[in-house]
Design an enzyme around this catalytic site. Structure first.
Site, PDB file in Angstrom:
ATOM      1  CG  ASN A 177      -1.922  -1.178   1.137  1.00 24.50           C
ATOM      2  OD1 ASN A 177      -2.570  -1.399   0.115  1.00 24.50           O
ATOM      3  ND2 ASN A 177      -1.966  -1.970   2.191  1.00 24.50           N
ATOM      4  CG  HIS A 211       1.817  -4.122  12.310  1.00 23.55           C
ATOM      5  ND1 HIS A 211       2.696  -3.429  13.118  1.00 23.55           N
ATOM      6  CD2 HIS A 211       1.358  -3.203  11.407  1.00 23.55           C
ATOM      7  CE1 HIS A 211       2.749  -2.162  12.720  1.00 23.55           C
ATOM      8  NE2 HIS A 211       1.956  -2.004  11.681  1.00 23.55           N
ATOM      9  CG  ASP A 215      11.756 -16.715  10.434  1.00 32.01           C
ATOM     10  OD1 ASP A 215      11.936 -16.157  11.545  1.00 32.01           O
ATOM     11  OD2 ASP A 215      11.064 -17.735  10.293  1.00 32.01           O
ATOM     12  CG  HIS A 225       6.821   1.910  10.980  1.00 30.45           C
ATOM     13  ND1 HIS A 225       6.255   1.054  10.057  1.00 30.45           N
ATOM     14  CD2 HIS A 225       7.576   1.136  11.784  1.00 30.45           C
ATOM     15  CE1 HIS A 225       6.639  -0.180  10.313  1.00 30.45           C
ATOM     16  NE2 HIS A 225       7.443  -0.158  11.360  1.00 30.45           N
ATOM     17  CB  SER A 237       2.073   6.877  11.252  1.00 28.57           C
ATOM     18  OG  SER A 237       2.095   5.453  11.213  1.00 28.57           O
ATOM     19  NE  ARG A 249      -2.474   1.274  12.083  1.00 30.13           N
ATOM     20  CZ  ARG A 249      -2.754   0.830  10.850  1.00 30.13           C
ATOM     21  NH1 ARG A 249      -1.828   0.237  10.122  1.00 30.13           N
ATOM     22  NH2 ARG A 249      -3.966   0.988  10.346  1.00 30.13           N
TER      23      ARG A 249
HETATM   24  O1  LIG Z   1       1.168   0.704   5.818  1.00 31.01           O
HETATM   25  C1  LIG Z   1       1.436   1.145   6.918  1.00 31.01           C
HETATM   26  C2  LIG Z   1       2.351   2.280   7.037  1.00 31.01           C
HETATM   27  C3  LIG Z   1       3.245   2.267   8.266  1.00 31.01           C
HETATM   28  O2  LIG Z   1       4.292   1.328   8.082  1.00 31.01           O
HETATM   29  C4  LIG Z   1       3.867   3.657   8.414  1.00 31.01           C
HETATM   30  O3  LIG Z   1       4.765   3.967   7.632  1.00 31.01           O
HETATM   31  O4  LIG Z   1       3.481   4.439   9.290  1.00 31.01           O
HETATM   32  C5  LIG Z   1       2.454   1.875   9.519  1.00 31.01           C
HETATM   33  C6  LIG Z   1       1.745   0.541   9.313  1.00 31.01           C
HETATM   34  O5  LIG Z   1       1.011   0.207  10.475  1.00 31.01           O
HETATM   35  C7  LIG Z   1       0.791   0.625   8.142  1.00 31.01           C
HETATM   36  O6  LIG Z   1       0.199  -0.625   7.918  1.00 31.01           O
END
Ligand SMILES: O=C1C[C@@](O)(C(=O)O)C[C@@H](O)[C@@H]1O
Length: 159
Positions: A14, A88, A95, A108, A110, A119
């Protein structure tokens, strides 16, 4: 002429949607712009940035193995990895990092610890060399600087 050492920047599921996906959480910078920023910071260290994104867990596993082999040969300092939601869930990524001894800094955008409880756990953190969370796109140059410091050893380097 000797080839330029690399730093990999790997994005999981994503994250191809960056810029339009929940901009209040992830910001408005696109993945292409973020990769350009990573390339610029890598160049400041004399490194080539190899940037990839996949929505597929196995492809990410393969790339981690590739980086591990490159790092062992001295061809790469390792990888900055934002595994998205696989962070997560993925024992396979845990591994892969452990098994290939791939130097990883987990990133990350966020602050995952200030978000939903699902998360808060990361399968990558226990096998990562460092973790950068909550700085938005600014976290990536920080992570590249960190990987370079770790690869160099000495003060700020590996224990
Ligand atoms: O896709 C993402 C983005 C993320 O990795 C972040 O960059 O903050 C945080 C993850 O929990 C989420 O599923």
């Amino acid at each position: 002429m000797a080839s330029v050492r690399s730093v990999y920047v790997l994005h999981g599921p994503n994250l191809n949607l960056l810029g339009t996906r929940r901009p209040e959480v992830y910001g408005t910078t696109t993945l292409a712009d973020l990769e350009a920023r990573c390339a610029a910071r890598a160049a400041e260290h004399g490194l080539e940035a190899i940037c990839r994104q996949s929505n597929h867990e196995g492809e990410l596993v393969d790339w981690i193995h590739e980086v591990g082999a490159a790092a062992r040969d001295g061809r790469s300092v390792g990888a900055v990895v934002n595994a998205g939601a696989y962070t997560h869930t993925s024992i396979a990524l845990h591994d892969a990092v452990e098994g290939s001894e791939c130097p990883v800094v987990e990133v990350h955008l966020s602050n995952v610890h200030a978000r939903e409880p699902f998360r808060h756990h990361s399968f990558l953190s226990p096998v990562a060399r460092g973790v950068v969370v909550g700085f938005g796109v600014t976290g990536y140059p920080l992570a590249i600087d960190g990987l370079v410091a770790l690869a160099g050893g000495g003060p700020g380097g590996p224990p």
